[in-house]
Design a protein around this motif. Sequence first.
Motif, short mmCIF file in Angstrom:
data_model
loop_
_atom_site.label_atom_id
_atom_site.label_comp_id
_atom_site.label_asym_id
_atom_site.label_seq_id
_atom_site.Cartn_x
_atom_site.Cartn_y
_atom_site.Cartn_z
N GLY A 62 0.81 -1.20 0.00
CA GLY A 62 0.00 0.00 0.00
C GLY A 62 0.85 1.25 0.00
N PRO A 63 0.29 2.50 -0.16
CA PRO A 63 1.03 3.78 -0.18
C PRO A 63 1.54 4.13 1.22
CG PRO A 63 -1.33 4.16 -0.28
CD PRO A 63 -1.15 2.68 -0.41
N VAL A 64 2.81 4.69 1.30
CA VAL A 64 3.42 5.10 2.55
C VAL A 64 3.19 6.60 2.76
CG1 VAL A 64 5.56 5.30 3.86
CG2 VAL A 64 5.17 3.34 2.35
N VAL A 65 2.64 7.01 3.92
CA VAL A 65 2.36 8.42 4.23
C VAL A 65 3.49 8.95 5.12
CG1 VAL A 65 0.76 10.05 5.24
CG2 VAL A 65 -0.10 8.01 4.05
N GLU A 66 4.32 9.86 4.62
CA GLU A 66 5.46 10.41 5.37
C GLU A 66 5.02 11.65 6.14
OE1 GLU A 66 10.01 12.03 4.53
OE2 GLU A 66 8.69 11.43 2.88
N GLN A 67 5.38 11.71 7.43
CA GLN A 67 5.03 12.85 8.28
C GLN A 67 6.11 13.92 8.15
OE1 GLN A 67 2.23 13.22 9.95
NE2 GLN A 67 1.47 11.20 9.32
N VAL A 68 5.79 15.08 7.55
CA VAL A 68 6.73 16.18 7.33
C VAL A 68 6.38 17.32 8.28
CG1 VAL A 68 7.68 17.85 5.69
CG2 VAL A 68 7.03 15.55 4.93
N PRO A 69 7.30 17.72 9.22
CA PRO A 69 6.98 18.80 10.16
C PRO A 69 6.94 20.16 9.47
CG PRO A 69 9.26 18.13 10.42
CD PRO A 69 8.65 17.16 9.45
N ALA A 343 16.75 24.48 -1.22
CA ALA A 343 15.75 24.46 -2.28
C ALA A 343 14.92 23.18 -2.25
CB ALA A 343 16.43 24.62 -3.64
N ASP A 344 15.49 22.10 -1.70
CA ASP A 344 14.76 20.83 -1.62
C ASP A 344 13.97 20.70 -0.32
OD1 ASP A 344 16.89 20.76 0.04
OD2 ASP A 344 17.71 18.85 -0.66
N ASN A 345 13.85 21.83 0.42
CA ASN A 345 13.09 21.86 1.67
C ASN A 345 13.68 20.93 2.73
OD1 ASN A 345 11.34 23.77 0.74
ND2 ASN A 345 9.73 22.32 0.18
N LYS A 346 14.99 20.78 2.72
CA LYS A 346 15.67 20.00 3.73
C LYS A 346 16.51 20.92 4.61
CE LYS A 346 15.87 15.60 1.27
NZ LYS A 346 16.74 14.52 0.75
N ALA A 347 16.59 20.57 5.90
CA ALA A 347 17.33 21.39 6.86
C ALA A 347 18.84 21.19 6.67
CB ALA A 347 16.93 21.02 8.29
N VAL A 348 19.55 22.31 6.67
CA VAL A 348 21.01 22.30 6.52
C VAL A 348 21.61 23.12 7.64
CG1 VAL A 348 22.96 22.89 5.02
CG2 VAL A 348 20.80 22.10 4.02
N ARG A 349 22.59 22.57 8.32
CA ARG A 349 23.28 23.30 9.38
C ARG A 349 24.21 24.34 8.77
NH1 ARG A 349 26.13 21.71 14.83
NH2 ARG A 349 27.81 23.24 14.91
N ARG A 350 24.22 25.56 9.35
CA ARG A 350 25.11 26.62 8.88
C ARG A 350 25.78 27.25 10.10
NH1 ARG A 350 25.09 30.06 4.45
NH2 ARG A 350 24.26 28.24 3.32
N GLY A 379 14.53 24.77 16.13
CA GLY A 379 15.71 24.21 15.49
C GLY A 379 16.31 23.06 16.27
N GLY A 380 16.08 23.05 17.60
CA GLY A 380 16.62 21.97 18.42
C GLY A 380 15.98 20.63 18.14
N PHE A 381 14.82 20.60 17.44
CA PHE A 381 14.14 19.35 17.14
C PHE A 381 14.43 18.87 15.73
CE2 PHE A 381 11.63 21.57 20.35
CZ PHE A 381 11.52 20.60 21.33
N LEU A 382 15.25 19.59 15.00
CA LEU A 382 15.58 19.22 13.62
C LEU A 382 16.93 18.53 13.57
CD1 LEU A 382 14.44 22.42 11.66
CD2 LEU A 382 13.17 20.30 12.05
N ALA A 383 17.14 17.81 12.47
CA ALA A 383 18.42 17.16 12.21
C ALA A 383 18.85 17.51 10.80
CB ALA A 383 18.29 15.65 12.38
N PRO A 384 20.14 17.60 10.55
CA PRO A 384 20.61 17.91 9.18
C PRO A 384 20.06 16.90 8.18
CG PRO A 384 22.41 18.11 10.75
CD PRO A 384 21.27 17.50 11.49
N GLY A 385 19.53 17.42 7.08
CA GLY A 385 18.97 16.57 6.04
C GLY A 385 17.51 16.25 6.20
N GLN A 386 16.91 16.65 7.32
CA GLN A 386 15.50 16.36 7.55
C GLN A 386 14.63 17.23 6.67
OE1 GLN A 386 14.34 16.73 11.62
NE2 GLN A 386 12.18 16.27 11.25
N LYS A 387 13.64 16.61 6.07
CA LYS A 387 12.74 17.35 5.18
C LYS A 387 11.63 18.01 6.00
CE LYS A 387 10.42 17.03 0.72
NZ LYS A 387 10.09 16.16 -0.43
N VAL A 388 11.32 19.26 5.68
CA VAL A 388 10.32 20.01 6.41
C VAL A 388 9.41 20.74 5.44
CG1 VAL A 388 11.86 20.33 8.39
CG2 VAL A 388 11.79 22.05 6.59
N LYS A 389 8.36 21.28 6.00
CA LYS A 389 7.45 22.12 5.23
C LYS A 389 7.62 23.55 5.74
CE LYS A 389 2.58 22.86 4.11
NZ LYS A 389 1.19 22.41 4.37
#
Length: 396
Positions: A62-69, A343-350, A379-389
Amino acid sequence: MNYETKTVGQIDGGETEDQLVLPDYTAPSHRRRNIIIAVVVMLAIVAAIFAFKGGKKDVAAGPVVEQVPTVSVVVPGRKTVDRTISATGTIAARREMPVGVAGEGGMITRVLVEPGQWVAAGQVLATVDRSVQTETAASLAASVSVARSDETIAQAELDRAKQLVDRGFISKADLQRKAATRDAAAARVKVAQATLGEARARNGRLDIRAPAAGLVLTRGVESGQVVGAGTGVLFRMAADGQMEMRAQLSEADLAGLHAGARATVVPVGTTQGFPGQVWQVSPVIDPQSRQGIARIAVAYDPALRPGGFAAATIVGGATQAPLLPDSALQSDEKGSFVYIIGADNKAVRRDIKIGQVSDAGVTILSGLDGTERVVLSAGGFLAPGQKVKPVTKKAS
């Protein structure tokens, strides 16, 4: 299977009854029963395993539903940020004037001012006993009168001699002597007048006077005290009442500071700020403390007491830099950083370098150019590379 019949008796009428007899049956043993139970249990386990595998296949298919914060982001841009410098120091008179004995001194007869009073230039602060000096001045004044009388007699004799010389009664040599006598008398008058003027000037210097208009800060003399040239400072004054704060700054803060910079001075014990302006930046650095002094001129106010402690905020120029709220900043053992959304809506550490912190926010000195989408909070709940909205907020 063979069955047997057996005659069990006679029925009424004399006939016999045959009964069907089953063969002997022996109950199964406990071992056999245990084997049967084990087989049943194993069959149930195998059935459950097949059922579980079949369920997983159905889920995988079946289709997989990904949870994006969802996160809030801001594009900070670049703003004009005042370079502010915080400093502490002491309040002092901008031009302090020590007042001492200018003349020969004597006994103080009266003290006419108190600390905190404003005085004019030349105003008498304290008087010195001059009874002896007054008599000396009177004697010299009498000497001037005697010298003038001698000059008057010499002039009259010279005038008469001029009338008689034409008649031959007085020689020209006598006339010249009388002229010399008159000149000597006139010179003695000038000497007497000069001596009298010197005595009067000395008498005038007996009084302790203000060298310029200003505010009396301290008083170190009392009536009856005998003062002289070695007595020291009797009064301290602030020229024109001008005050300053002598702020101690590090080498780094002094590097970009210049005369004319705006400042606000807040004395200890109050919350009132007094506007000022840096009028001098120390040209040298103390080799021990590695600090220099910036002198901030402030207008007189009773709350500004020389010798008191104060804090100052100096605006040492302006710069263009991104400005972020404190909630956007993170830190770890590597230093300060923020999360930006690519641009890909992924978190990047700077990694960043922060500057001054103010009510407006935190100045970012390096690491950002202001065009990035920066995570505002969480920001403390994110990880590098995590996709977000990302949801863009307006920069304040």
